[in-house]
Motif scaffolding. Structure first.
Motif, short mmCIF file in Angstrom:
data_model
loop_
_atom_site.label_atom_id
_atom_site.label_comp_id
_atom_site.label_asym_id
_atom_site.label_seq_id
_atom_site.Cartn_x
_atom_site.Cartn_y
_atom_site.Cartn_z
N GLY A 19 -39.62 2.54 77.73
CA GLY A 19 -40.18 1.26 78.13
C GLY A 19 -41.28 0.77 77.21
N VAL A 20 -42.31 1.59 77.01
CA VAL A 20 -43.47 1.17 76.21
C VAL A 20 -43.09 1.07 74.73
N MET A 21 -42.44 2.13 74.20
CA MET A 21 -42.04 2.08 72.79
C MET A 21 -41.03 0.96 72.55
N GLY A 22 -40.06 0.80 73.45
CA GLY A 22 -39.06 -0.23 73.28
C GLY A 22 -39.65 -1.63 73.31
N LEU A 23 -40.53 -1.88 74.29
CA LEU A 23 -41.15 -3.20 74.40
C LEU A 23 -42.06 -3.48 73.20
N GLY A 24 -42.80 -2.46 72.77
CA GLY A 24 -43.65 -2.65 71.60
C GLY A 24 -42.85 -2.96 70.35
N LEU A 25 -41.76 -2.22 70.13
CA LEU A 25 -40.92 -2.48 68.96
C LEU A 25 -40.25 -3.85 69.05
N LEU A 26 -39.83 -4.24 70.24
CA LEU A 26 -39.20 -5.55 70.40
C LEU A 26 -40.18 -6.68 70.11
N VAL A 27 -41.36 -6.61 70.71
CA VAL A 27 -42.36 -7.66 70.50
C VAL A 27 -42.81 -7.70 69.04
N GLY A 28 -43.06 -6.51 68.47
CA GLY A 28 -43.50 -6.47 67.07
C GLY A 28 -42.45 -6.96 66.10
N ALA A 29 -41.18 -6.56 66.32
CA ALA A 29 -40.10 -6.96 65.41
C ALA A 29 -39.81 -8.46 65.51
N LEU A 30 -39.96 -9.05 66.67
CA LEU A 30 -39.75 -10.49 66.81
C LEU A 30 -40.77 -11.28 65.98
N LYS A 31 -41.96 -10.72 65.82
CA LYS A 31 -43.00 -11.42 65.06
C LYS A 31 -43.04 -11.02 63.59
N HIS A 32 -42.71 -9.75 63.29
CA HIS A 32 -42.91 -9.24 61.93
C HIS A 32 -41.64 -8.67 61.30
N ARG A 33 -40.51 -8.80 61.94
CA ARG A 33 -39.19 -8.40 61.44
C ARG A 33 -39.08 -6.88 61.27
N VAL A 34 -39.69 -6.29 60.25
CA VAL A 34 -39.60 -4.85 60.01
C VAL A 34 -40.96 -4.23 60.26
N LEU A 35 -41.00 -3.19 61.10
CA LEU A 35 -42.25 -2.53 61.46
C LEU A 35 -42.33 -1.18 60.77
N ARG A 36 -43.50 -0.85 60.25
CA ARG A 36 -43.68 0.42 59.53
C ARG A 36 -44.80 1.23 60.16
N PHE A 37 -44.66 2.56 60.07
CA PHE A 37 -45.64 3.46 60.65
C PHE A 37 -45.57 4.79 59.91
N ARG A 38 -46.51 5.69 60.21
CA ARG A 38 -46.58 6.98 59.53
C ARG A 38 -45.64 7.98 60.22
N VAL A 39 -44.64 8.43 59.46
CA VAL A 39 -43.63 9.32 60.05
C VAL A 39 -44.26 10.63 60.52
N GLU A 40 -45.14 11.21 59.70
CA GLU A 40 -45.66 12.54 60.01
C GLU A 40 -46.45 12.54 61.32
N GLY A 41 -47.21 11.47 61.57
CA GLY A 41 -47.99 11.40 62.81
C GLY A 41 -47.13 11.23 64.03
N VAL A 42 -46.18 10.29 63.96
CA VAL A 42 -45.34 10.00 65.13
C VAL A 42 -44.40 11.16 65.42
N THR A 43 -43.82 11.76 64.39
CA THR A 43 -42.91 12.89 64.63
C THR A 43 -43.66 14.10 65.19
#
Length: 360
Positions: free
Chosen positions: A113-137
């Motif tokens: 829910g939270v990750m999906g909604l965040g990615l949806l809202v962010g991608a609608l505004k900024h198309r491609v979203l980037r983040f640090r793989v090592e931290g999230v993984t």
């Protein structure tokens, strides 16, 4: 003008809510409210939860890391554990599965829910979203391990009948959960902090004054007491509502998780909308880690002290959804960037979780 500004700040909602919630608690304690009064108790409970998280964030900002993260996590855990224990001790409530349902719901809400909604809202505004793989993984690996230890393995152990741990197994799972969470906080805030910050160094807001932090600390304590007490008053109404709707008892755990995660969800989605996806993931996954890593040990101790049974193992349907969530989450974060598609996939799984919780 300055005096007027101070009066306005003092009368803001985070300062008003705690004493109002305390008054509602004092006026209704020991009674069985109905109708409008019961609605007021529910509103006061929700407002107290939101205000508690706000004041915890103010105190956390003042003391800095790593203690700030711990204060916020402990505050959220006190709220969650308080709600669970109050409902566990209410006659007629599903005491043995409530903790499992709440923690599992928190995992699904955050990772879908939270990750999906965040990615949806962010991608609608900024198309491609980037983040640090090592931290999230790293956060996702810790969260998956915690979920497996506390929610999956009890369904396959044989020391106790049913999907439950023996006392020794429960103690091991509780200690392991605390160790995993503690090491993660150390890595995130001290040892490898650079893996969890935005690639562009964010603006650091000025921390609140010592006076403001002390006021928030006092308000936080009032909120925590009010939340636990109001939950006790509201618990019979929750039971009646679930029976009236004909919904399964696991819906109570979903409701608790949604309530506890509401403030962090709003903050995570706002961060994603500003193209601060790393911050959004930190908020979301950090909430889920605290929900499992701290709540399960606390509930295990409470269950033993109260001599309450504790069922942790998930049924087959939920095991499949949890496995699907882990696989999809890994595939989402592995490239270090995400688009509209990933957000939609996570929200679809979240929709399936909510639908199947209501109609198992």
């Amino acid at each position: 003008m300055v005096a007027f500004a101070r009066v306005v700040a003092f009368c803001s909602w985070p300062v008003v809510v705690p004493p109002v919630a305390a008054v509602v608690l004092a006026a209704t304690w020991g009674r069985k409210p109905h109708g409008v009064v019961l609605v007021l108790v529910a509103l006061a409970l929700v407002a107290a939860v939101i205000a508690a998280v706000h004041h915890a964030e103010v105190v956390a900002h003042r003391v800095g890391e790593p203690f700030g993260t711990l204060i916020l996590a402990i505050s959220v855990t006190v709220i969650e554990v308080g709600l669970i224990v109050m409902l566990m001790t209410t006659p007629g409530q599903p005491a043995d599965t409530l903790a499992r349902d709440t923690v599992y719901s928190a995992f699904m809400i955050v990772c879908n829910g939270v990750m999906g909604l965040g990615l949806l809202v962010g991608a609608l505004k900024h198309r491609v979203l980037r983040f640090r793989v090592e931290g999230v993984t790293g956060a996702l690996a810790t969260l998956t391990s915690l979920a497996t230890l506390t929610l999956v393995l009890p369904s396959f152990t044989t020391s106790e009948p049913g999907p439950s741990y023996s006392t020794a197994q429960l103690a091991f799972a509780g200690v392991a959960s605390l160790v995993l969470y503690g090491v993660f906080v150390f890595v995130q805030t001290i040892r490898h902090r650079q893996q969890f910050v935005e690639e562009q160094e964010p603006y650091h807001a000025v921390p609140p004054s010592a006076r403001d932090a002390l006021i928030s600390l006092g308000m936080l304590i009032i909120c925590l007491v009010a939340v636990v007490g109001l939950a006790k008053i509201e618990s019979p109404a929750i039971e009646r509502g679930v029976k009236l709707l004909g919904a399964p008892q696991s819906v109570v755990g979903v409701a608790i998780a949604l309530l506890v995660l509401l403030p962090e969800t709003a903050a995570a989605v706002r961060a994603a909308a500003r193209n601060r996806v790393q911050t959004s993931f930190n908020l979301a996954l950090g909430s889920a880690l605290a929900s499992i890593g701290l709540t399960i040990p606390a509930i295990a101790v409470a269950a033993k002290l109260l001599d309450q049974p504790l069922t942790l193992g998930l049924p087959a349907k939920d095991l499949i959804l949890l496995t699907l969530t882990v696989v999809v989450s890994v595939m989402t974060v592995a490239p270090g960037r995400a688009t509209l598609l990933q957000g939609t996939v996570h929200l679809s799984i979240f929709g399936a979780f909510i639908f199947l919780a209501l109609t198992p």
